[in-house]
Structures are given as structure tokens and as C-alpha cells.
Design a protein around this motif. Structure first.
Motif, PDB file in Angstrom:
ATOM      1  N   ILE A 155       0.837  -1.204   0.000  1.00 54.75           N
ATOM      2  CA  ILE A 155       0.000   0.000   0.000  1.00 54.75           C
ATOM      3  C   ILE A 155       0.864   1.243   0.000  1.00 54.75           C
ATOM      4  CG2 ILE A 155      -1.665   1.333   1.356  1.00 54.75           C
ATOM      5  CD1 ILE A 155      -2.818  -1.370   2.296  1.00 54.75           C
ATOM      6  N   GLU A 156       1.923   1.234   0.809  1.00 59.46           N
ATOM      7  CA  GLU A 156       2.826   2.377   0.894  1.00 59.46           C
ATOM      8  C   GLU A 156       3.484   2.669  -0.451  1.00 59.46           C
ATOM      9  OE1 GLU A 156       4.907   5.424   3.047  1.00 59.46           O
ATOM     10  OE2 GLU A 156       3.252   4.123   3.672  1.00 59.46           O
ATOM     11  N   GLU A 157       3.947   1.617  -1.125  1.00 57.88           N
ATOM     12  CA  GLU A 157       4.647   1.805  -2.395  1.00 57.88           C
ATOM     13  C   GLU A 157       3.695   2.311  -3.490  1.00 57.88           C
ATOM     14  OE1 GLU A 157       8.101   1.429  -3.123  1.00 57.88           O
ATOM     15  OE2 GLU A 157       7.933   1.685  -0.956  1.00 57.88           O
ATOM     16  N   ILE A 158       2.511   1.717  -3.563  1.00 58.09           N
ATOM     17  CA  ILE A 158       1.550   2.170  -4.579  1.00 58.09           C
ATOM     18  C   ILE A 158       1.095   3.588  -4.276  1.00 58.09           C
ATOM     19  CG2 ILE A 158      -0.730   1.755  -5.574  1.00 58.09           C
ATOM     20  CD1 ILE A 158      -0.284  -1.216  -5.181  1.00 58.09           C
ATOM     21  N   SER A 159       0.920   3.895  -3.002  1.00 55.13           N
ATOM     22  CA  SER A 159       0.476   5.235  -2.613  1.00 55.13           C
ATOM     23  C   SER A 159       1.525   6.275  -2.981  1.00 55.13           C
ATOM     24  CB  SER A 159       0.183   5.274  -1.114  1.00 55.13           C
ATOM     25  OG  SER A 159      -0.294   6.538  -0.718  1.00 55.13           O
ATOM     26  N   LYS A 160       2.794   5.992  -2.729  1.00 57.53           N
ATOM     27  CA  LYS A 160       3.848   6.945  -3.087  1.00 57.53           C
ATOM     28  C   LYS A 160       3.877   7.173  -4.597  1.00 57.53           C
ATOM     29  CE  LYS A 160       7.343   4.902  -1.076  1.00 57.53           C
ATOM     30  NZ  LYS A 160       8.709   4.635  -0.585  1.00 57.53           N
ATOM     31  N   TRP A 161       3.703   6.098  -5.350  1.00 55.10           N
ATOM     32  CA  TRP A 161       3.715   6.250  -6.798  1.00 55.10           C
ATOM     33  C   TRP A 161       2.515   7.078  -7.259  1.00 55.10           C
ATOM     34  CZ3 TRP A 161       0.571   5.317 -10.889  1.00 55.10           C
ATOM     35  CH2 TRP A 161       1.148   5.438 -12.160  1.00 55.10           C
ATOM     36  N   CYS A 162       1.343   6.807  -6.710  1.00 52.41           N
ATOM     37  CA  CYS A 162       0.143   7.562  -7.084  1.00 52.41           C
ATOM     38  C   CYS A 162       0.300   9.043  -6.740  1.00 52.41           C
ATOM     39  CB  CYS A 162      -1.083   7.001  -6.377  1.00 52.41           C
ATOM     40  SG  CYS A 162      -1.663   5.411  -7.004  1.00 52.41           S
ATOM     41  N   PRO A 182      -1.524   5.519 -16.694  1.00 53.84           N
ATOM     42  CA  PRO A 182      -1.018   5.095 -15.395  1.00 53.84           C
ATOM     43  C   PRO A 182      -0.285   3.749 -15.397  1.00 53.84           C
ATOM     44  CG  PRO A 182      -3.194   6.045 -15.140  1.00 53.84           C
ATOM     45  CD  PRO A 182      -2.930   5.984 -16.609  1.00 53.84           C
ATOM     46  N   TYR A 183      -0.875   2.731 -16.010  1.00 59.35           N
ATOM     47  CA  TYR A 183      -0.237   1.415 -15.961  1.00 59.35           C
ATOM     48  C   TYR A 183       1.086   1.416 -16.719  1.00 59.35           C
ATOM     49  CZ  TYR A 183       0.445  -3.633 -16.359  1.00 59.35           C
ATOM     50  OH  TYR A 183       0.971  -4.896 -16.304  1.00 59.35           O
ATOM     51  N   ALA A 184       1.112   2.069 -17.879  1.00 59.39           N
ATOM     52  CA  ALA A 184       2.355   2.155 -18.650  1.00 59.39           C
ATOM     53  C   ALA A 184       3.408   2.949 -17.885  1.00 59.39           C
ATOM     54  CB  ALA A 184       2.089   2.793 -20.011  1.00 59.39           C
ATOM     55  N   ALA A 185       2.996   4.038 -17.206  1.00 58.25           N
ATOM     56  CA  ALA A 185       3.932   4.837 -16.423  1.00 58.25           C
ATOM     57  C   ALA A 185       4.482   4.036 -15.249  1.00 58.25           C
ATOM     58  CB  ALA A 185       3.236   6.099 -15.925  1.00 58.25           C
ATOM     59  N   TRP A 186       3.625   3.250 -14.623  1.00 58.90           N
ATOM     60  CA  TRP A 186       4.090   2.435 -13.491  1.00 58.90           C
ATOM     61  C   TRP A 186       5.084   1.374 -13.959  1.00 58.90           C
ATOM     62  CZ3 TRP A 186       3.252  -2.839 -12.213  1.00 58.90           C
ATOM     63  CH2 TRP A 186       3.659  -3.191 -10.927  1.00 58.90           C
ATOM     64  N   ARG A 187       4.809   0.739 -15.083  1.00 53.13           N
ATOM     65  CA  ARG A 187       5.750  -0.252 -15.622  1.00 53.13           C
ATOM     66  C   ARG A 187       7.102   0.394 -15.931  1.00 53.13           C
ATOM     67  NH1 ARG A 187       4.313  -5.015 -18.050  1.00 53.13           N
ATOM     68  NH2 ARG A 187       5.654  -4.567 -19.844  1.00 53.13           N
ATOM     69  N   ARG A 188       7.062   1.607 -16.478  1.00 54.39           N
ATOM     70  CA  ARG A 188       8.309   2.306 -16.789  1.00 54.39           C
ATOM     71  C   ARG A 188       9.098   2.579 -15.494  1.00 54.39           C
ATOM     72  NH1 ARG A 188       9.447   5.967 -20.966  1.00 54.39           N
ATOM     73  NH2 ARG A 188       8.017   4.661 -22.202  1.00 54.39           N
ATOM     74  N   THR A 189       8.380   2.994 -14.453  1.00 52.39           N
ATOM     75  CA  THR A 189       9.027   3.256 -13.168  1.00 52.39           C
ATOM     76  C   THR A 189       9.559   1.971 -12.549  1.00 52.39           C
ATOM     77  OG1 THR A 189       7.482   5.092 -12.824  1.00 52.39           O
ATOM     78  CG2 THR A 189       8.709   4.337 -10.903  1.00 52.39           C
ATOM     79  N   ALA A 190       8.788   0.877 -12.695  1.00 50.82           N
ATOM     80  CA  ALA A 190       9.155  -0.394 -12.062  1.00 50.82           C
ATOM     81  C   ALA A 190      10.481  -0.942 -12.570  1.00 50.82           C
ATOM     82  CB  ALA A 190       8.048  -1.421 -12.291  1.00 50.82           C
ATOM     83  N   ILE A 244      -6.287  -0.251  -1.619  1.00 50.40           N
ATOM     84  CA  ILE A 244      -5.832   1.114  -1.952  1.00 50.40           C
ATOM     85  C   ILE A 244      -7.070   1.974  -2.203  1.00 50.40           C
ATOM     86  CG2 ILE A 244      -3.531   0.554  -2.796  1.00 50.40           C
ATOM     87  CD1 ILE A 244      -4.730   0.442  -5.643  1.00 50.40           C
ATOM     88  N   GLY A 245      -8.026   1.857  -1.291  1.00 49.04           N
ATOM     89  CA  GLY A 245      -9.344   2.464  -1.493  1.00 49.04           C
ATOM     90  C   GLY A 245      -9.315   3.961  -1.692  1.00 49.04           C
ATOM     91  N   GLY A 246      -8.372   4.671  -1.056  1.00 47.94           N
ATOM     92  CA  GLY A 246      -8.319   6.120  -1.212  1.00 47.94           C
ATOM     93  C   GLY A 246      -7.900   6.537  -2.611  1.00 47.94           C
ATOM     94  N   TRP A 247      -6.831   5.931  -3.106  1.00 51.74           N
ATOM     95  CA  TRP A 247      -6.391   6.264  -4.460  1.00 51.74           C
ATOM     96  C   TRP A 247      -7.361   5.726  -5.503  1.00 51.74           C
ATOM     97  CZ3 TRP A 247      -3.404  10.102  -5.224  1.00 51.74           C
ATOM     98  CH2 TRP A 247      -2.442  10.452  -4.272  1.00 51.74           C
ATOM     99  N   ASN A 764       2.762  10.118   7.766  1.00 53.92           N
ATOM    100  CA  ASN A 764       3.638  10.365   6.620  1.00 53.92           C
ATOM    101  C   ASN A 764       3.559   9.291   5.554  1.00 53.92           C
ATOM    102  OD1 ASN A 764       4.852   8.259   7.902  1.00 53.92           O
ATOM    103  ND2 ASN A 764       6.891   9.168   8.040  1.00 53.92           N
ATOM    104  N   GLY A 765       2.543   8.434   5.609  1.00 54.61           N
ATOM    105  CA  GLY A 765       2.438   7.399   4.591  1.00 54.61           C
ATOM    106  C   GLY A 765       1.083   6.731   4.615  1.00 54.61           C
ATOM    107  N   GLY A 766       0.992   5.600   3.915  1.00 52.07           N
ATOM    108  CA  GLY A 766      -0.258   4.870   3.830  1.00 52.07           C
ATOM    109  C   GLY A 766      -1.105   5.330   2.657  1.00 52.07           C
ATOM    110  N   ASP A 767      -2.336   4.869   2.652  1.00 54.56           N
ATOM    111  CA  ASP A 767      -3.257   5.168   1.562  1.00 54.56           C
ATOM    112  C   ASP A 767      -3.811   6.578   1.704  1.00 54.56           C
ATOM    113  OD1 ASP A 767      -4.851   4.707  -0.664  1.00 54.56           O
ATOM    114  OD2 ASP A 767      -6.447   3.731   0.478  1.00 54.56           O
ATOM    115  N   LEU A 768      -4.297   7.132   0.602  1.00 59.26           N
ATOM    116  CA  LEU A 768      -5.016   8.397   0.631  1.00 59.26           C
ATOM    117  C   LEU A 768      -6.274   8.207   1.474  1.00 59.26           C
ATOM    118  CD1 LEU A 768      -4.661  11.189  -0.862  1.00 59.26           C
ATOM    119  CD2 LEU A 768      -6.383  10.362  -2.474  1.00 59.26           C
ATOM    120  N   ARG A 769      -6.558   9.147   2.359  1.00 66.49           N
ATOM    121  CA  ARG A 769      -7.710   9.012   3.246  1.00 66.49           C
ATOM    122  C   ARG A 769      -8.948   9.653   2.622  1.00 66.49           C
ATOM    123  NH1 ARG A 769      -6.797   7.044   8.314  1.00 66.49           N
ATOM    124  NH2 ARG A 769      -9.016   6.639   8.016  1.00 66.49           N
ATOM    125  N   THR A 770     -10.086   9.022   2.857  1.00 63.03           N
ATOM    126  CA  THR A 770     -11.356   9.524   2.334  1.00 63.03           C
ATOM    127  C   THR A 770     -12.236   9.967   3.492  1.00 63.03           C
ATOM    128  OG1 THR A 770     -12.408   7.348   2.402  1.00 63.03           O
ATOM    129  CG2 THR A 770     -11.212   7.912   0.399  1.00 63.03           C
TER     130      THR A 770
END
Length: 850
Positions: A155-162, A182-190, A244-247, A764-770
Motif C-alpha cells: 500500500i505504501e509503495e503504490i500510494s507513493k507512486w500515485c 497510469p499502468y504504462a507509467a508504473w511499468r516504466r518506473t518499475a 488502496i481504497g483512497g487512491w 507520513n504514509g499509507g493510503d489516501l484518506r477519504t
């Protein structure tokens, strides 16, 4: 993979196109369950259960427990305390028990129910989640070592990327891959991200890059490789999104906005592909028998058929649902008694001294009642705070503005702010000055925040801020300037307002032509049931909130104005209704606005209860005395309203009440400058005579409606499909943020950090809060908001309301599935509750006032 591990059979002999279609259907259903999250700049209340509105309230509670072990009801001790304090009595328990379905595992009688209430649910007694995630299995095998939690890490890693990808200007250095999907950008980053492998996830980059480039194909490939049973695919995909409900909610907002424009948007599908691919990377990294045996067992358990309508055989959930019903029944009986005690008076009254239209917002109920108290000859009207003008309002010096209308609507017109009575050259100079000040402020901020110069800034000028910090801390100055003063000379500010005349700006047509003005004016006056009996002054009061150091500040502004203040809409509406051409056109349509009637715009500050008159200088000189008298009465009403709100705010009543409440609005440490819409419980659409004189304690949305003036039912249809739905969204957001703030709220606001100018993280981390901060519903000792589904009361023929339900499936679903309670008000004081089409039953009112 070890040959001794047995997996359940998957989809078998389906062709490739059929498998693709099956996956697309599952993806669409899972994504549709996610409610959107609006960004902070126009944060609005959203029903967190929006995606489940097509199924009953109780079944949704069962589904969330089954799919993700999420509770949507209050903890058992909440209801136990309500019984102990007498809030819930035996009669309410008996009625709730009688309403409960017969085919669920429930207590036999009230005595058995009270014995069940006395005990907390047994931990781990509920059925397991319908389908597990890879990270969850890995965490379970870690034997409670939370330092090694791969759920949290993922969750932390996906949240930072988002946060980097969706950033709206907060980051100094922007992600270079943002031009990609988004998916193509994430693959490029990965390709270059070693974080997962540093955590011991072997070959993570190689694994995720081996998946297809198409996001849907990736989801399909992972579902097949993980051997997810066909009937569990939708549950699995929803479960992964909820991680990753917030993002996911923010991505759903982007999709929502595109759908309003009729444009395709697959951002949420792309985000789902990222989450699924991440899980597959974790899966491939483990080759041990313990993990694969645990995964095989989880997939075998996932084959079971959902029984949400039977509450999945969970007796604890059945008890909690009955208790929630009892809690609401107890409130309803008191509220029924209050409404039944008032008979609508239809008297031929002389011309009112004032007509004042306020937003239906529950905070307006307090001020309307105060104004009617200090000025009995005045009439107040309730209407959605955008005043029927779905506009995009572009502030001076901006190229784009914000939608000043409910998020259910798309702005129909663009209105630009302009400086009146100046030449184009003078206006250009004012704009240039404003832009120059903005650029200078932006450059100064960049200097303060950059990686190198920030140290020089602190060393050189840091101490010069000491006086400012002290004055801000004591509320003597504002920590942030008023945004309305952005670059404008105060002498010019009074001449700034909406430009209504049509013109072309760039590629857009702005303003309203004569036909549009007339059509909007007629629609607005008809919808407000204000087609005759006009007073000399008609006040159109939008509302906004004053607060500082509050990321969710726009959530305290007008939800009907898209999370903005209602100033622009009130000024536009007043300008149109004062147009002589519009007045003449209205007479041709049978709406006679007297020549001496003047519409006056205003803004109600719901934090301080001050009401500011707008465009006063534009009013003819003959209204000078009327406006002076109006200001006096508004000030008296504000003082009365503040006294009522002071008790809940913990402010001592007395000569210093106003000063203390104003100080709260400027205090950067104040976590509760006002209570917003906490306490909302009812929506009433009826003539004001039905509720005038009743103290509804700021708990009711009040919409003016006269069925006698609505022969074709069009206004009723508008009310039930827009304001009523929006009120339900607000109500359910407060409900979820109260019952389970960890999932449906945004946690402790003192720990909030703004990310990407979009939302907040808790810490300072975790998912986006709703949802809402805990402080918006809790005063530190108790919940201020009561988790009650919205009680709707409409004074209209039952057949007319049924016609709206039959025409609009989404509204019918809200009513029939128990997301709100619909009631019909009758002139003789009777209240009849909707049970089914053709089935309305008289309600029994309690003796005690609400």
C-alpha cells in the motif's frame, strides 16, 4: 510450483474472447463499487456506499464483511450505551425485531436480543473473507510480525507512486512518466525501482515486466495464474481495490468527471492493473510449500456462493442491524411527534417585509429560525445553494474556474469575473498586476521550498517571522490571506463581479444570452415555489465557511456549489432576476415580479453567522433605508444563531461570544471551527408554514415546496432526483465517518499531511484518506453526529412520489433498499411511511419531543 498442491478448477473451456469479456465484466463491476473522492480544492460529501446502492443496506453490510472484513455499522458498545441511557427503549427494539427478515439467524424475542447485546461479538467468529489477497496470506504466514507486513509495504509503495503521478502542483520535481497512461507509467518506473527487492521480494521487477502491457490483459493473466475461481473474480478484484481504497476513489473521481463530459476514462482500471500486478509479483517471489498450500486453501474457500441477502449466516451482524434499526426507530418516533404537532397554516398574509432564500444546508435552519424570530414579518425560503444556476465560475485572471453546481450536474454556462465600469485597457492592467503578484508569490514559495535555498532562507530571514507567528497564534491576524483579495486593490474589489453578457473568450462562449436568462429565471422561481407575493427586497444568501489551516475547508463550503462558496451563484441569480428584459419576459409567462422588487445577493458565513451583503452599491438609491434595516435584522439574527451554536462549540455565552467564535475562524490550531453538517438527520420538502416555529436544532435540510403550484410534478421530480440525493450523500458520508472512521473517514486531522494538493495522508504514509476527519463528528469525549439514515419528509401526493420512483431507478433503489426513509406529509398532520409501491402506512409518533 509444488505438484502436490491442488487448486480448484477455473473457467475451463471458454474461448479467448469469452475469457476477455468475462474479465471485463468483473473489472467493470468491481470498479463500479468504488465511490469517488473529490480533491481538496472542491472537496464535497460523497456517499461511501454509492457503488452498493443497487442492493439493500443490510446486504451491503454483509458484503463488506464478506469481501473485506469491513464493518459499516457502529461497534456493539455504541448500541449498548444507547439502550442503557434510554435512547433505545424496549418498544423500539420490539419494532426493529418485527421488521427483521424471518430467514436470517436472529434472536427470538426482545429478551434474547438484550442478552445478545450484553455481549461483545466473539473475535474471529465471523466467516472468513470471501477471497484473500496474496499479501494478506503472506502477512498471516509472518506470524504477526507487523514489521514485515507486505500489505502495508505494498500500500505504501503504490500510494507513493500515485502521489507522484497524480500530483497537481505540490511536488517541485514532477514525475517524467506522467504523459503515459497510469499502468504504462508504473511499468516504466518499475524497471528502476528496487524497493520491493530490497524488502526480500525476489525478482519483482522481472515478474511484473513479464506481464502484458495492456491493463485488462494483465488483470486477466494474473487472475488465471492465481487460479481465482470464476465466481470469486469480482470479489477478488474489489478486495484488491479496497486495499488502496483512497487512491481508487480518486481515480473513480477522474472517471466520474470524464463520464459527465461523455468522454472515456479507464484510470481506475489502470490502477487496478497496477495493484493486481503488484500482488502477482509477491506471489511469484514465494516458492515454498507453506505459502502455496495456504493459497490453495484460500482459493478453495473462495468457491462458496455469497449469501449476502441472508447476512452470510452471521448472527452477530443480524443483531447489529436490528440494533441500528431500533436506534433509528427511536429517533423517528420523536421526530414524527414534533412534525405532527405542527399544522400548516395557509393564511392570506400582507406583503412580507423580506423574502430571504437560503441554502437547504442544515446550518441554514438555525439562521432562518433566528431571522424569523427577530423579524416575524420576514419569510424565509429553502433552496439548493447554487440557486439553480449550474455554472463554471472563472475568477479574474484565471483561464479556468470551478464547477459551481452539484457534482451530479455538468456546468451548463461559463461566467467570468470582471471589473465593472472600466475600460478594457484598465481591466488588462488590473489583470496584469494580479498575475504579477501571483508569479512573485509562486517564485518566493519556490525559493523557500527548494532543496538548497530553503536552508539559506531559514538562516537569513527565519527570525523575521516571529512576530507573524505570535500574532497568528493569538488570532490577531490571519495565517493565510483572504483568497478574494488575491492581487486586487481593496478599492477595486467592490467593483468586481460576474459578467453576464455573452462573449467569446478563447475557444469558449461565456455569459448568458437573453433567452437563457429568461429560461433560467423562470425555472429558478418555479423551483422555489416563488411565483407570486414578492416582497420589496428578496435576499439570495449563498453560504461559505471561514477557517484556516484546514485541508478540508471546502467541505465546509456549499456542497450544492461543488465545494465552493455560494457567492458567485447568488450574484449571478440576482443579476439575472434584476434584468428588466427578464422581468418583461417573466410577465409573458405569467410570473409577475413587481417593479419595486429588488433581488439582493449575500453570503452567509456558517462559522461566524455573519451575513455579508454583496453588490450593495448596484441597488438603486431608493433601497438604501431598506438595506440598512436588513443589515440590522441580519446582525440581530446572527447574534441569536451564535448563541445557539455556542453551546455545541463549547463557547461560553455572553458579551464575548461573537469575538470568541470569530477567533476560532482565524485560529490555525482550531480543529473544530464549526460543526459543519454534523447532526443531519432529516430532509423536509414542504411549505415553510409546515415547519415555521419548530426548533429542528440544525438537523434538517429544509427545501421549500408547494405541491399546489406544481401541477405537472416537475418540481417534485427535480427535488427527489437532485437535492434529496445530494442530502443522502451528505448523510451517508457522516454515517460512515462516524461508524467506522478508520475505513470511511480520514482519521485524526492533527496528523494530516496534504499530498499532491489532492487529499491527505494520516501521518507520513499509507493510503489516501477519504471521508471526514474524526474531529468533524467527535468532540473528544463523544460522537456529536448520530449515525442515522436520512429521514425524508415530502408534502406531496403519494402517487406523485411513486411516479418519480418508477421513472428514476437510482432514486427508487435508494428508497426501496433502505438507504433513506421516505415519508409523506399530509395537511391534517398525518405522516405516512413508504414501505413499497402502493404501500404507505401511518406512523406512530412518540410523546417526547426530538
Amino acid at each position: 510450483m509444488n505438484a502436490h498442491v491442488q487448486f480448484p478448477s477455473t473457467s475451463g473451456a471458454l474461448s479467448a474472447p469469452s475469457r476477455r469479456q468475462e474479465i471485463e465484466n468483473g473489472v467493470a463491476k468491481a470498479c463500479s463499487r468504488i465511490a469517488p473522492l473529490w480533491p481538496l480544492k472542491h472537496f464535497v460529501a460523497v456517499n461511501p456506499f454509492l457503488g452498493f446502492a443497487d442492493q439493500p443496506f443490510a446486504a451491503t453490510a454483509a458484503a463488506l464483511r464478506r469481501v473485506a472484513k469491513i464493518d459499516m455499522l457502529a461497534p456493539r458498545q455504541f448500541y449498548r450505551a444507547a439502550i442503557a441511557s434510554g435512547v433505545i427503549d424496549d418498544a423500539a427494539l420490539a419494532e426493529a425485531l418485527a421488521r427483521a427478515p424471518q430467514d436470517i439467524d436472529r434472536p427470538a424475542d426482545v429478551a434474547a436480543l438484550k442478552r445478545a447485546v450484553a455481549e461483545d461479538p466473539v473475535k474471529n467468529s465471523r466467516p472468513p473473507a470471501a477471497v484473500s489477497t496474496v499479501a494478506e496470506i503472506l502477512d498471516a504466514l509472518a506470524d504477526g510480525d507487523r514489521q514485515a507486513s507486505l500489505v502495508g509495504f505494498m500500500i505504501e509503495e503504490i500510494s507513493k507512486w500515485c502521489a507522484a503521478y497524480f500530483d497537481e502542483g505540490q511536488a517541485s520535481w514532477r514525475m517524467p512518466q506522467r504523459a503515459l497512461a497510469p499502468y504504462a507509467a508504473w511499468r516504466r518506473t518499475a524497471r528502476f525501482d528496487l524497493s520491493a527487492e530490497a524488502m526480500g521480494v525476489a525478482n519483482f521487477r522481472k515478474t511484473v515486466l513479464s506481464l502484458p502491457e495492456d491493463p485488462v490483459e494483465t488483470i486477466q493473466a494474473v487472475v488465471e495464474k492465481l487460479r481465482i475461481p470464476p465466481r470469486a473474480v469480482e470479489d477478488y478484484l474489489l478486495r484488491t481495490l479496497l486495499d488502496i481504497g483512497g487512491w481508487a476513489a480518486y481515480a473513480r473521481y477522474l472517471v466520474w468527471n470524464s463520464e459527465l463530459k461523455g468522454e472515456p476514462n479507464d484510470t481506475l482500471v489502470q490502477l487496478l492493473a497496477i495493484r493486481v500486478a503488484y500482488g502477482y509479483g509477491l506471489f511469484k517471489a514465494r516458492t515454498d510449500m507453506a505459502f502455496h498450500s495456504a493459497w490453495a486453501r484460500a482459493m478453495t474457500e473462495a468457491v462458496s456462493t455469497p449469501l449476502d441477502h441472508r447476512l452470510n449466516g452471521d448472527p452477530d451482524l443480524a443483531v447489529d442491524l436490528i440494533l441500528q434499526d431500533a436506534y433509528e426507530i427511536a429517533f423517528q418516533k420523536k421526530f414524527y411527534a414534533r412534525l405532527s404537532s405542527r399544522r400548516e397554516a395557509r393564511l392570506d398574509a400582507p406583503r412580507p417585509a423580506l423574502q430571504a432564500a437560503f441554502c437547504i444546508d442544515v446550518r441554514s435552519e438555525v439562521f432562518r429560525r433566528a431571522l424569523e424570530t427577530v423579524w416575524p414579518q420576514a419569510q424565509t425560503v429553502g433552496f439548493a445553494g447554487f440557486f439553480g444556476f449550474p455554472i463554471e465560475y472563472v475568477p479574474i485572471g484565471h483561464l479556468r474556474g470551478g464547477a459551481q453546481c452539484p457534482v451530479l450536474l455538468k456546468p451548463a454556462f461559463t461566467i467570468c469575473e470582471a471589473v465593472e465600469a472600466v475600460s478594457p485597457a484598465q481591466e488588462r492592467r488590473i489583470l496584469d498586476l494580479r498575475l504579477l503578484r501571483r508569479r512573485a508569490a509562486k517564485a518566493w514559495k519556490a525559493f523557500k521550498l527548494s532543496a538548497v535555498s530553503s536552508f539559506a532562507f531559514v538562516e537569513t530571514v527565519g527570525l523575521s517571522y516571529a512576530v507573524k507567528i505570535v500574532s497568528d497564534s493569538f488570532g490577531l491576524t490571519r495565517p493565510a490571506p483572504d483568497p478574494n483579495l488575491d492581487g486586487l486593490d481593496p478599492r477595486v474589489l467592490a467593483r468586481v463581479g460576474p459578467r453576464l453578457d455573452p462573449r467569446v473568450v478563447g475557444e469558449r462562449t461565456t455569459g448568458l444570452d437573453a433567452a437563457q436568462r429568461l429560461a433560467m429565471a423562470e425555472a429558478v422561481l418555479t423551483a422555489m415555489s416563488m411565483t407570486d407575493g414578492f416582497s420589496r427586497l428578496v435576499l439570495l444568501a449563498g453560504h461559505g465557511s471561514t477557517t484556516v489551516n484546514n485541508p478540508h475547508a471546502s467541505g465546509l463550503d456549499c456542497g450544492a456549489c461543488g465545494g465552493h462558496t455560494g457567492e458567485a451563484n447568488a450574484r449571478v441569480a440576482a443579476g439575472v432576476l434584476n434584468d428588466p428584459g427578464v422581468r418583461a419576459g417573466l410577465r409573458g409567462k405569467g410570473v409577475f415580479v413587481p417593479e419595486d422588487t429588488w433581488f439582493l445577493a449575500a453570503l452567509h458565513d456558517t462559522t461566524t453567522d455573519e451575513v455579508k451583503i454583496l453588490d450593495e452599491a448596484a441597488a438603486p438609491a431608493s433601497y438604501r433605508d431598506d438595506i440598512a434595516r436588513l443589515k440590522e435584522r441580519l446582525a440581530a439574527a446572527a447574534a441569536l444563531a451564535r448563541l445557539e451554536r455556542a453551546a455545541l462549540l463549547g463557547v461560553e455565552k455572553g458579551p464575548a461570544t461573537r469575538r470568541k467564535i470569530v477567533a476560532r475562524s482565524r485560529d490555525w490550531s482550531q480543529v473544530r471551527p464549526e460543526w459543519g453538517l454534523a447532526g443531519n438527520a432529516a430532509f423536509i420538502a414542504a411549505p415553510r408554514a409546515r415547519t415555521a416555529g419548530l426548533d429542528l436544532a440544525g438537523r434538517a435540510f429544509l427545501h421549500s415546496y408547494d405541491a399546489a403550484k406544481d401541477e405537472d410534478g416537475k418540481v417534485l421530480e427535480l427535488i427527489m432526483t437532485a437535492p434529496m440525493v445530494v442530502a443522502s450523500w451528505i448523510n451517508l458520508q457522516y454515517f460512515g465517518s462516524t461508524t467506522n472512521n478508520r475505513v470511511f473517514g480520514s482519521g485524526n486531522k492533527t496528523l494530516h499531511n496534504v499530498v499532491g494538493q489532492l487529499g491527505v495522508l494520516e501521518g507520513n504514509g499509507g493510503d489516501l484518506r477519504t471521508g471526514l476527519p474524526l474531529q468533524s463528528v467527535h468532540d473528544g469525549k463523544r460522537f456529536v453526529h448520530e449515525p442515522l439514515r436520512l429521514n425524508v419528509f415530502i408534502e406531496a401526493p403519494e402517487a406523485a412520489m411513486e411516479a418519480v420512483l418508477q421513472k428514476h431507478g437510482n432514486v427508487r433503489a435508494l428508497v426501496e433498499n433502505g438507504w433513506l426513509h421516505l415519508n409523506a406529509l399530509h395537511a391534517d398532520g398525518r405522516i405516512r411511511r413508504f414501505h413499497a409501491l402502493g404501500d404507505w402506512r401511518d406512523v406512530a409518533a412518540g410523546r417526547q419531543a426530538a
